[in-house]
Write a protein that holds these residues in place. Structure first.
Motif, PDB file in Angstrom:
ATOM      1  N   ILE A 172       0.812  -1.109   0.151  1.00  0.00           N
ATOM      2  CA  ILE A 172       0.080   0.014   0.040  1.00  0.00           C
ATOM      3  C   ILE A 172       0.729   1.188   0.037  1.00  0.00           C
ATOM      4  CG2 ILE A 172      -1.566   1.315   1.444  1.00  0.00           C
ATOM      5  CD1 ILE A 172      -3.023  -1.299   2.018  1.00  0.00           C
ATOM      6  N   PRO A 173       1.807   1.227   0.711  1.00  0.00           N
ATOM      7  CA  PRO A 173       2.703   2.687   0.743  1.00  0.00           C
ATOM      8  C   PRO A 173       3.456   2.923  -0.473  1.00  0.00           C
ATOM      9  CG  PRO A 173       3.438   1.090   2.549  1.00  0.00           C
ATOM     10  CD  PRO A 173       2.119   0.544   2.154  1.00  0.00           C
TER      11      PRO A 173
ATOM     12  N   ILE B  91       3.611   5.701  -3.005  1.00  0.00           N
ATOM     13  CA  ILE B  91       4.822   6.462  -3.342  1.00  0.00           C
ATOM     14  C   ILE B  91       5.052   6.479  -5.056  1.00  0.00           C
ATOM     15  CG2 ILE B  91       7.376   6.424  -3.456  1.00  0.00           C
ATOM     16  CD1 ILE B  91       7.159   5.398  -0.536  1.00  0.00           C
ATOM     17  N   VAL B  92       5.178   5.482  -5.693  1.00  0.00           N
ATOM     18  CA  VAL B  92       5.210   5.241  -7.093  1.00  0.00           C
ATOM     19  C   VAL B  92       4.090   6.020  -7.818  1.00  0.00           C
ATOM     20  CG1 VAL B  92       6.594   2.901  -6.883  1.00  0.00           C
ATOM     21  CG2 VAL B  92       3.837   2.950  -7.148  1.00  0.00           C
ATOM     22  N   GLY B  93       2.664   6.036  -7.285  1.00  0.00           N
ATOM     23  CA  GLY B  93       1.694   6.607  -7.828  1.00  0.00           C
ATOM     24  C   GLY B  93       1.926   8.216  -7.712  1.00  0.00           C
TER      25      GLY B  93
ATOM     26  N   MET C 228       2.985  11.026 -11.448  1.00  0.00           N
ATOM     27  CA  MET C 228       2.153  12.276 -11.896  1.00  0.00           C
ATOM     28  C   MET C 228       3.062  13.291 -12.681  1.00  0.00           C
ATOM     29  SD  MET C 228      -0.126  13.365  -8.528  1.00  0.00           S
ATOM     30  CE  MET C 228       1.334  13.642  -7.343  1.00  0.00           C
ATOM     31  N   ASN C 229       2.259  13.663 -13.926  1.00  0.00           N
ATOM     32  CA  ASN C 229       3.238  14.064 -14.816  1.00  0.00           C
ATOM     33  C   ASN C 229       3.108  15.799 -14.720  1.00  0.00           C
ATOM     34  OD1 ASN C 229       4.111  11.728 -16.040  1.00  0.00           O
ATOM     35  ND2 ASN C 229       2.346  11.728 -17.200  1.00  0.00           N
TER      36      ASN C 229
END
Length: 374
Positions: A311-312, A316-318, A322-323
């Protein structure tokens, strides 16, 4: 009684009957065995055991020794005219003979013109963990005991040997004692069957702790059905013996009732055993469901821990997926739009941070005891 496993519906003879036939009609199944006729004649100083192929010769031998006691043993029902002759010679009521042939009767006792009509059941726990259950029908008279059974083999060989060697008082006591001895031997065979059933229940319990499976559950349910079937037999056996104890002394002499009281005690012991095994099989079912539930909980715990760890990491990767552009349209830099993306060691640093997060969570789970199997 069959000594080898054989598929048999317990009420096969009942299923073979024609619906609506006249009460007392004799109809046997197509696979009924050809009757074998045996006569054991004895008294304190005399013994003779013969097998006859001719019923007339058997009756001649029976009538030639009125002073002796006789055991006439008919094994197999596949000759209706012969059964009708036996009915006439020994004054057996057609309804009683119908109960003999349709051999899945509850244990019972009835008074007749010549003596008693007793139904008992012989059981054996077979190697394939099924129950073999056959009927023993007994008619008593002044100087004879007449028995009927559907199979050639039974559990009464030890009794025949006792009569042959004159062991005990069986050749000294009245013929009603012979009927008691048959019931006693039949009931004694319940105890080894119950012991084998108990050993099988223990084997199933051990397997439950090692590897519960659907096949194991099926075996437990089959065993439970066997226990229920034995229970349906043992309770009427107790009631039957209790009825014999209440009979008039002219039918069952007082000095013989002490033997039937001992038989009654054996029936009570069997009822206690079968009630214990009934509880055991129910607890085995509960144990199986509990083990399956525990295994499912272990699987869900592992999957939950894995999901919690990711989940964490997914956050983080999500977040860094973000662009957002760092450069403004006029070419100036916006320091608030993820400046760490442009650090020379940003990727490695982020991987290390994610590894620390995972290690910290695993350590926390370990301290809480969530990773143990207990």
């Amino acid at each position: 009684m069959r000594l080898t496993p054989s598929p048999k519906l317990p009420s096969k003879s009942i299923l073979d009957r024609s619906v609506g036939q006249k009460p007392g009609s004799l109809s046997v199944s197509a696979d009924a065995l050809t009757p074998r006729l045996f006569l054991v004649s004895f008294d304190q100083d005399y013994y003779e055991a013969l097998e006859f192929t001719d019923y007339d010769l058997l009756m001649e031998a029976f009538r030639s020794a009125p002073q002796a006691r006789h055991w006439i043993d008919v094994r197999g029902y596949g000759n209706v005219p012969l059964l009708e002759r036996i009915m006439a010679d020994f004054q057996i009521h057609p309804l009683q003979m119908e109960d003999v042939i349709n051999d899945y009767q509850r244990p019972k006792v009835e008074e007749g013109p010549n003596g008693l009509f007793i139904v008992s059941r012989m059981i054996a726990f077979l190697p394939d963990h099924t129950l073999d259950d056959d009927q023993l029908s007994i008619f008593t008279g002044d100087n004879y005991v007449l028995t009927f059974q559907s199979d050639y083999e039974d559990c009464l060989d030890s009794l025949r040997e006792r009569i042959r060697v004159g062991k005990g008082s069986i050749r000294k006591k009245p013929v009603m004692y012979l009927a008691y001895a048959m019931l006693d031997v039949t009931l004694d065979y319940y105890f080894p069957a119950m012991a084998q059933l108990g050993e099988y229940a223990e084997e199933l319990e051990d397997c439950l702790f090692e590897q519960p499976s659907k096949q194991l559950l099926s075996q437990i349910l089959d065993l439970k059905r066997v226990v229920v079937k034995i229970r349906r037999i043992v309770w009427p056996e107790r009631d039957k013996i209790n009825e014999i104890l209440r009979l008039d002394e002219s039918v069952v002499p007082q000095d013989l009732k002490i033997y039937f009281k001992d038989l009654y005690d054996h029936a009570i012991q069997l009822i206690d055993l079968i009630d214990n095994y009934r509880e055991t099989t129910s607890s085995l079912t509960d144990l199986y469901l509990s083990n399956v539930s525990n295994r499912m909980n272990e699987v869900m715990k592992v999957l939950t821990i894995i999901s919690t760890v990711f989940i964490p990491l997914s956050f983080i990767v999500g977040l860094y997926g973000m662009n957002f552009s760092r450069e403004n349209p006029d070419g100036s830099l916006n320091p608030l739009n993820m400046p760490e993306l442009y650090q020379p060691y940003g990727y490695v640093t982020l991987l290390g941070f994610m590894a620390l997060v995972v290690a910290g969570m695993v350590y926390y789970f370990y301290r809480k005891g969530w990773l143990s199997k207990d």
